[in-house]
Design a protein around this motif. Structure first.
Motif, PDB file in Angstrom:
ATOM      1  N   PHE A  89      42.388  53.558  39.877  1.00 31.30           N
ATOM      2  CA  PHE A  89      43.092  53.032  40.467  1.00 31.30           C
ATOM      3  C   PHE A  89      43.418  51.615  39.919  1.00 31.30           C
ATOM      4  CE2 PHE A  89      44.006  49.637  43.746  1.00 31.30           C
ATOM      5  CZ  PHE A  89      45.200  50.007  44.070  1.00 31.30           C
ATOM      6  N   ALA A  90      42.108  50.976  39.534  1.00 28.80           N
ATOM      7  CA  ALA A  90      42.308  49.642  39.098  1.00 28.80           C
ATOM      8  C   ALA A  90      41.661  49.266  37.625  1.00 28.80           C
ATOM      9  CB  ALA A  90      41.532  48.695  40.083  1.00 28.80           C
ATOM     10  N   GLY A  91      41.446  50.393  37.093  1.00 28.72           N
ATOM     11  CA  GLY A  91      40.919  50.256  35.838  1.00 28.72           C
ATOM     12  C   GLY A  91      41.638  49.615  34.679  1.00 28.72           C
ATOM     13  N   ARG A 384      34.235  41.283  52.236  1.00 28.85           N
ATOM     14  CA  ARG A 384      35.156  41.899  51.952  1.00 28.85           C
ATOM     15  C   ARG A 384      35.797  43.022  52.208  1.00 28.85           C
ATOM     16  NH1 ARG A 384      35.185  43.155  45.771  1.00 28.85           N
ATOM     17  NH2 ARG A 384      33.696  44.480  46.582  1.00 28.85           N
ATOM     18  N   GLN A 385      34.691  43.750  52.973  1.00 29.27           N
ATOM     19  CA  GLN A 385      34.668  45.143  53.383  1.00 29.27           C
ATOM     20  C   GLN A 385      35.647  45.253  55.014  1.00 29.27           C
ATOM     21  OE1 GLN A 385      33.470  47.942  51.781  1.00 29.27           O
ATOM     22  NE2 GLN A 385      32.702  46.265  50.342  1.00 29.27           N
ATOM     23  N   TYR A 390      40.913  43.765  47.945  1.00 35.43           N
ATOM     24  CA  TYR A 390      41.490  43.424  49.445  1.00 35.43           C
ATOM     25  C   TYR A 390      42.852  43.705  49.514  1.00 35.43           C
ATOM     26  CZ  TYR A 390      40.966  40.424  53.210  1.00 35.43           C
ATOM     27  OH  TYR A 390      40.881  40.077  54.609  1.00 35.43           O
ATOM     28  N   GLY A 391      43.031  44.521  50.596  1.00 37.49           N
ATOM     29  CA  GLY A 391      44.494  44.827  51.219  1.00 37.49           C
ATOM     30  C   GLY A 391      45.171  45.986  50.306  1.00 37.49           C
ATOM     31  N   LEU A 392      44.605  46.685  49.203  1.00 33.00           N
ATOM     32  CA  LEU A 392      45.251  47.396  48.263  1.00 33.00           C
ATOM     33  C   LEU A 392      44.354  48.884  48.529  1.00 33.00           C
ATOM     34  CD1 LEU A 392      46.054  45.380  45.112  1.00 33.00           C
ATOM     35  CD2 LEU A 392      47.391  46.144  47.152  1.00 33.00           C
ATOM     36  N   MET A 393      43.225  48.817  48.440  1.00 30.24           N
ATOM     37  CA  MET A 393      42.396  49.889  48.272  1.00 30.24           C
ATOM     38  C   MET A 393      41.099  49.872  49.214  1.00 30.24           C
ATOM     39  SD  MET A 393      40.853  52.146  45.058  1.00 30.24           S
ATOM     40  CE  MET A 393      40.698  53.932  45.141  1.00 30.24           C
TER      41      MET A 393
END
Length: 474
Positions: A89-91, A384-385, A390-393
């Motif tokens: 997703f964020a790599g 953060r959990q 945050y807010g995306l995944m």
């Protein structure tokens, strides 16, 4: 393992590895700058006590640096093994940021580390000091990239989500995301504080044993000066960081404060102590100071602060852990300020090196910087959990498809190996500290090396006899 799910085991494994790892970079950052200051003072004042301290702490730096590299590699691999969906997703953002860290920071550190540790008879004094300074700069650059990556996960911006994949569109916005300046300043200052307390405790231990040599008293004095200035600075940075967190991660602030419901227009009290109960949605046995939370977080007497019930259950972090981790961090921070002020008062009374009470206080506070740093990271990451970005995944969507048994075996192996390898390394490092700085040690270290004595790794910079005795005993 104890009926834990694969997600819980993956989180525990990553939390365990980062707990071990973050200790070593923190000391590396602080010691690298300390070594640069020591060598600079030696070159300027021509006082060999600074050089004795440099050689003493460079050995400890070498051991710490080696353990930091090894523990960091294990942590990095977990992105691919345990968190593959996050990497997918964020790599495209975290991958380049970590690559920049290797290219600009790690290569810089590694390139000059050999000159710093083994170059005394091979380069001039100016070039050697430059090498030490470059290692210190490298640690700062490394912290910058790592904190940029972590901060983007906390306050993401500069991207688009296309077909379920994050695509970077503005790298400056990604790097300089809203929480990045505060996290970087907070982490670097924490590293300096942790190192100052470590150095001060080392000096205090020798002073309590009757060793008040010039080198020992000088490093105690330097540690107390550093503590005096950085501890209050950290309080200020923490306040600014809290205001930023209130704006971008209000659920984390609600968990830190332990409030479940607040009335708009009424001041929010500060809960000093209590036990947040996630199931009952209340904080039990709380001790409060009226309106103080509003004053601290909004800088107004009746400012409104979000409470945990303002968020649905599945969006709330674990308030019990976050609440107490935050108080451990703040409580130790206030003790650091007290130690610095106490040291200043005794310095003014010319009793800095003769006060047994101060030496014992400094000795007991030795681990407090690292404990506070870990507590702060728990606040940051657990607060953060349930989000990994945050807010995306969500974290539950980021974990790999491993069975609980697979992760249990991996966790057990990691615990055994970490306790064995890094436990031995920490004991070895503490034994080096226990030896203390040796007068004119630089003359022995400056002797020419024969071909079969040329060091090939950072640990070659430390006393071989001490290393052999440690290995033989284990």
């Amino acid at each position: 393992m104890f009926s834990l799910t694969a997600l819980e085991l993956a989180r525990i494994q990553f939390g365990f590895t980062i707990t071990f790892h973050i200790i070593f970079p923190a000391i590396t950052i602080g010691l690298a700058s300390f070594l640069a200051v020591l060598e600079g003072l030696w070159l300027y004042k021509k006082d060999n006590a600074y050089l004795d301290l440099y050689h003493f702490w460079s050995k400890i730096f070498a051991v710490n640096f080696a353990m930091g590299v090894v523990s960091g590699l294990v942590m990095a691999y977990q992105f691919g093994t345990n968190w593959s969906f996050y990497s997918q997703f964020a790599g495209s953002i975290t991958g380049p940021l970590l690559t920049y860290e290797v290219l600009t920071a790690f290569f810089l550190e590694a390139g000059f580390l050999g000159v710093m540790l083994f170059g005394w008879n091979k380069v001039g004094r100016g070039l050697h000091f430059f090498a030490t300074a470059m290692v210190a700069v490298g640690t700062m650059i490394s912290a910058t990239w790592i904190l940029a990556s972590n901060s983007w996960m906390q306050t993401p911006q500069g991207h688009e989500v296309i077909n379920g994949i994050v695509v970077p569109v503005d790298w400056l916005a990604i790097i300089f995301n809203p929480s990045f300046p505060y996290r970087l300043a907070h982490m670097v200052t924490a590293a300096m504080l942790s190192t100052a307390l470590f150095v001060g405790a080392s000096a205090a231990w020798h002073m309590l044993r009757g060793n008040r040599s010039t080198a020992v008293t000088r490093m105690f004095s330097m540690a107390m000066w550093m503590l005096l200035f950085t501890a209050p600075l950290q309080v200020l940075i923490g306040d600014l960081h809290g205001l930023n967190t209130l704006k971008h991660q209000p659920a984390k602030i609600a968990a830190m404060e332990g409030h479940w419901s607040n009335t708009p227009g009424q001041g929010v009290p500060l809960i000093l102590f209590g036990i947040p109960d996630m199931d009952a949605e209340t904080t039990r046995y709380k001790v409060e100071i009226p309106n103080l939370a509003s004053l601290i977080l909004t800088h107004s007497w009746d400012g409104h602060i979000p409470a945990l019930k303002d968020f649905v259950r599945e969006d709330r972090p674990n308030a019990t852990i976050v609440f107490w981790s935050f108080r451990v961090m703040v409580g130790l921070g206030l003790l650091m300020v007290l130690l610095g002020v106490y040291g200043l008062w005794l310095r003014w009374r010319r009793r800095l090196y003769r006060s047994t009470a101060l030496a014992r206080f400094a000795l007991w506070m030795g681990p407090s910087g690292l404990v506070a740093l870990l507590a702060g990271w728990y606040v940051t990451e657990i607060g953060r959990q349930p989000w990994v970005v945050y807010g995306l995944m969500r974290t539950e969507d980021a974990v790999s498809n491993h069975s609980a048994m697979t992760l249990t075996v991996g966790l057990v192996v990691l615990v055994v190996m970490y306790l064995g390898i890094f436990g031995t390394g920490v004991v070895y490092m503490l034994r080096l500290v226990g030896k203390g700085p040796q007068a004119h040690e630089h003359e022995a270290l400056g002797a020419p090396l024969t071909d079969n004595q040329r060091p090939a790794r950072p640990l070659s910079a430390v006393d071989g006899s001490l290393y052999s005795s440690l290995v033989n005993k284990h």
